[in-house]
Design a protein around this motif. Structure first.
Motif, PDB file in Angstrom:
ATOM      1  N   VAL A 193     -19.120 -22.555 -74.562  1.00 40.49           N
ATOM      2  CA  VAL A 193     -19.583 -22.584 -75.879  1.00 40.49           C
ATOM      3  C   VAL A 193     -20.596 -23.684 -75.804  1.00 40.49           C
ATOM      4  O   VAL A 193     -20.237 -25.161 -75.530  1.00 40.49           O
ATOM      5  CB  VAL A 193     -18.286 -22.966 -76.632  1.00 40.49           C
ATOM      6  CG1 VAL A 193     -18.955 -23.142 -78.618  1.00 40.49           C
ATOM      7  CG2 VAL A 193     -17.175 -22.905 -76.757  1.00 40.49           C
ATOM      8  N   PRO A 194     -21.271 -22.901 -75.732  1.00 41.60           N
ATOM      9  CA  PRO A 194     -23.084 -23.487 -75.922  1.00 41.60           C
ATOM     10  C   PRO A 194     -23.054 -24.442 -76.849  1.00 41.60           C
ATOM     11  O   PRO A 194     -22.779 -24.074 -78.590  1.00 41.60           O
ATOM     12  CB  PRO A 194     -23.787 -22.086 -76.304  1.00 41.60           C
ATOM     13  CG  PRO A 194     -23.469 -21.724 -75.952  1.00 41.60           C
ATOM     14  CD  PRO A 194     -21.699 -21.225 -76.424  1.00 41.60           C
ATOM     15  N   GLY A 195     -23.623 -26.116 -76.692  1.00 35.45           N
ATOM     16  CA  GLY A 195     -23.861 -26.479 -77.493  1.00 35.45           C
ATOM     17  C   GLY A 195     -23.202 -27.554 -77.777  1.00 35.45           C
ATOM     18  O   GLY A 195     -22.904 -28.432 -78.286  1.00 35.45           O
ATOM     19  N   VAL A 196     -21.660 -27.429 -77.104  1.00 31.40           N
ATOM     20  CA  VAL A 196     -20.791 -28.356 -77.637  1.00 31.40           C
ATOM     21  C   VAL A 196     -19.704 -28.372 -75.527  1.00 31.40           C
ATOM     22  O   VAL A 196     -20.128 -27.843 -74.789  1.00 31.40           O
ATOM     23  CB  VAL A 196     -19.044 -27.744 -77.778  1.00 31.40           C
ATOM     24  CG1 VAL A 196     -18.320 -28.104 -77.668  1.00 31.40           C
ATOM     25  CG2 VAL A 196     -19.489 -26.873 -79.047  1.00 31.40           C
ATOM     26  N   TRP A 197     -20.457 -30.404 -75.903  1.00 31.18           N
ATOM     27  CA  TRP A 197     -20.056 -30.988 -74.837  1.00 31.18           C
ATOM     28  C   TRP A 197     -18.682 -31.808 -75.290  1.00 31.18           C
ATOM     29  O   TRP A 197     -18.525 -32.342 -76.592  1.00 31.18           O
ATOM     30  CB  TRP A 197     -21.066 -31.927 -74.351  1.00 31.18           C
ATOM     31  CG  TRP A 197     -22.186 -31.413 -73.559  1.00 31.18           C
ATOM     32  CD1 TRP A 197     -21.754 -31.879 -72.501  1.00 31.18           C
ATOM     33  CD2 TRP A 197     -23.219 -30.835 -73.812  1.00 31.18           C
ATOM     34  NE1 TRP A 197     -23.272 -31.012 -72.011  1.00 31.18           N
ATOM     35  CE2 TRP A 197     -24.058 -30.611 -73.430  1.00 31.18           C
ATOM     36  CE3 TRP A 197     -23.622 -30.076 -74.972  1.00 31.18           C
ATOM     37  CZ2 TRP A 197     -24.979 -29.461 -73.098  1.00 31.18           C
ATOM     38  CZ3 TRP A 197     -24.951 -29.617 -75.545  1.00 31.18           C
ATOM     39  CH2 TRP A 197     -25.767 -29.602 -73.934  1.00 31.18           C
ATOM     40  N   VAL A 198     -17.981 -32.209 -73.977  1.00 30.10           N
ATOM     41  CA  VAL A 198     -16.796 -33.013 -74.602  1.00 30.10           C
ATOM     42  C   VAL A 198     -16.941 -34.328 -73.158  1.00 30.10           C
ATOM     43  O   VAL A 198     -17.489 -34.284 -72.413  1.00 30.10           O
ATOM     44  CB  VAL A 198     -15.488 -32.227 -74.030  1.00 30.10           C
ATOM     45  CG1 VAL A 198     -14.978 -31.373 -74.443  1.00 30.10           C
ATOM     46  CG2 VAL A 198     -15.125 -31.942 -72.349  1.00 30.10           C
ATOM     47  N   ALA A 199     -15.926 -35.855 -73.959  1.00 24.94           N
ATOM     48  CA  ALA A 199     -16.248 -36.875 -72.871  1.00 24.94           C
ATOM     49  C   ALA A 199     -14.657 -37.219 -72.759  1.00 24.94           C
ATOM     50  O   ALA A 199     -14.303 -37.362 -73.956  1.00 24.94           O
ATOM     51  CB  ALA A 199     -17.679 -37.596 -72.844  1.00 24.94           C
ATOM     52  N   GLY A 200     -14.146 -38.178 -71.687  1.00 27.87           N
ATOM     53  CA  GLY A 200     -13.203 -39.111 -72.119  1.00 27.87           C
ATOM     54  C   GLY A 200     -12.032 -38.521 -71.591  1.00 27.87           C
ATOM     55  O   GLY A 200     -12.476 -37.376 -71.107  1.00 27.87           O
ATOM     56  N   ASN A 201     -10.820 -38.939 -71.182  1.00 22.60           N
ATOM     57  CA  ASN A 201      -9.853 -38.447 -71.963  1.00 22.60           C
ATOM     58  C   ASN A 201      -9.236 -37.055 -72.517  1.00 22.60           C
ATOM     59  O   ASN A 201      -8.338 -36.318 -71.227  1.00 22.60           O
ATOM     60  CB  ASN A 201      -8.685 -39.327 -72.661  1.00 22.60           C
ATOM     61  CG  ASN A 201      -8.755 -40.376 -71.537  1.00 22.60           C
ATOM     62  OD1 ASN A 201      -7.883 -41.886 -72.239  1.00 22.60           O
ATOM     63  ND2 ASN A 201      -8.974 -40.194 -70.128  1.00 22.60           N
ATOM     64  N   VAL A 202     -10.396 -36.104 -72.916  1.00 16.47           N
ATOM     65  CA  VAL A 202      -9.627 -34.532 -73.221  1.00 16.47           C
ATOM     66  C   VAL A 202     -10.289 -34.518 -72.696  1.00 16.47           C
ATOM     67  O   VAL A 202      -9.053 -33.206 -72.574  1.00 16.47           O
ATOM     68  CB  VAL A 202     -10.910 -34.854 -74.702  1.00 16.47           C
ATOM     69  CG1 VAL A 202     -12.105 -34.595 -74.584  1.00 16.47           C
ATOM     70  CG2 VAL A 202     -10.844 -33.732 -75.749  1.00 16.47           C
ATOM     71  N   SER A 203     -11.201 -34.467 -71.551  1.00 12.88           N
ATOM     72  CA  SER A 203     -11.226 -33.556 -70.388  1.00 12.88           C
ATOM     73  C   SER A 203     -11.421 -33.770 -69.397  1.00 12.88           C
ATOM     74  O   SER A 203     -10.443 -33.346 -67.964  1.00 12.88           O
ATOM     75  CB  SER A 203     -12.750 -33.048 -70.136  1.00 12.88           C
ATOM     76  OG  SER A 203     -13.665 -34.574 -69.961  1.00 12.88           O
ATOM     77  N   ASP A 204      -9.994 -35.533 -68.894  1.00 13.07           N
ATOM     78  CA  ASP A 204      -9.932 -36.020 -67.362  1.00 13.07           C
ATOM     79  C   ASP A 204      -8.858 -36.953 -68.189  1.00 13.07           C
ATOM     80  O   ASP A 204      -9.311 -38.498 -68.638  1.00 13.07           O
ATOM     81  CB  ASP A 204     -11.100 -37.013 -66.560  1.00 13.07           C
ATOM     82  CG  ASP A 204     -10.723 -37.420 -66.330  1.00 13.07           C
ATOM     83  OD1 ASP A 204      -9.347 -37.151 -65.409  1.00 13.07           O
ATOM     84  OD2 ASP A 204     -11.518 -37.619 -65.306  1.00 13.07           O
TER      85      ASP A 204
END
Length: 305
Positions: free
Chosen positions: A266-277
């Motif tokens: 989704v353009p403009g949306v990043w994730v970081a930390g345990n939500v992705s790993d």
């Protein structure tokens, strides 16, 4: 309008916010105050911060973000939608905030095995009911430890824990029998058959487990395998759903898919930390937050003022 809304004020979120604040971006961190590692006594394998209590690490991080002009809002973000060239995030109290970009660092919850007979399992989580040897192994080194088998990766887990203690047993419980009992025996790992029916506690200390047949197995720590459940409700409204998290060919949880910088589809949306790993330790989550923050800043630069 804020340049970036950071949802989640754990290590990943604060690290991303710090990177963006130092890049002179208007950053607002929204944090519900429920970090995954709250039960732990200290953070480990974090160079320069070894054994720092989790709450203290977050306090320091908040101060650092604020020192560069970033803002922290205590609250729970419940929904997000695209609006006016950016995003609107609604909080549980009904208020709303806007930002040009989103960095979602909401983390996961550790869902313990469903064993109502093992009363106190959740209450002891992070103290003497453990999961990660890199997080807790040194603290129980050469003490009697049992690994509770509830799935196909129990044998892999018990072999890992052997690095920290020779006083180790695999409790077969409801899991499959070991595929290679000879390998376990060669490494001095005992196998205890029978379903575990309860925890044995003296005062505030785990002393062992009791099997269904009445046998008691003395232990000072019990290793279980939680299932990481992603806090992704906020992302669902943007069309992002978690995908299966696999290990050794087995689904062990879920994650939000992203590229190496944390950018989602989704353009403009990043994730970081345990939500992705979900397997990332604190220092890895901090690095992911910094990388996502830098990528978001680059994206804003490309867009222009």
């Amino acid at each position: 309008m804020n340049d970036v809304l950071v949802i989640g004020g754990g290590t990943a979120g604060l690290s991303g916010a710090l990177t963006l604040a130092r890049a002179r971006r208007a950053v607002l961190v929204i944090d519900s105050g429920s970090p995954r590692n709250a039960p732990a006594g200290g953070v480990h394998n974090y160079l320069g911060r070894e054994n720092t209590p989790p709450a203290e690490l977050l306090r320091i991080g908040r101060e650092e973000v604020r020192s560069y002009g970033g803002r922290i809002l205590d609250g729970t973000a419940v929904s997000a939608e695209r609006a006016g060239g950016g995003f609107t995030v609604t909080l549980a109290d009904g208020s709303a905030v806007r930002g040009r970009r989103l960095l979602v660092a909401t983390g996961v919850s550790d869902e313990l095995p469903e064993m109502p007979e093992l009363l106190g399992l959740a209450e002891r989580w992070g103290r003497d009911v453990l999961h990660c040897p890199y997080c807790h192994g040194t603290e129980v080194a050469e003490r009697p430890v049992g690994v509770l088998s509830t799935g196909p990766l129990a044998e892999h887990t018990v072999l890992q824990w052997r690095q920290w203690t020779s006083r180790l047993v695999l409790l077969t419980h409801t899991g499959p029998a070991p595929k290679d009992p000879g390998l376990l025996a060669a490494r001095g790992i005992g196998v205890v058959d029978g379903e575990v029916s309860g925890l044995d506690v003296a005062g505030d200390r785990l002393t062992g487990v009791t099997l269904a047949g009445g046998r008691k197995v003395p232990l000072e720590a019990l290793v279980v395998a939680p299932r990481p459940v992603v806090h992704s409700g906020l992302l669902s409204g943007l069309g992002l759903e978690p995908v299966p998290l696999e290990m050794a060919g087995h689904v062990v949880g879920e994650r939000v898919a992203a590229d190496p910088t944390g950018a989602t589809r989704v353009p403009g949306v990043w994730v970081a930390g345990n939500v992705s790993d979900p397997m990332a330790q604190v220092i890895v989550s901090a690095a992911a937050g910094m990388r996502a923050g830098a990528a978001i800043n680059a994206d804003l630069i490309a867009e222009g003022p």
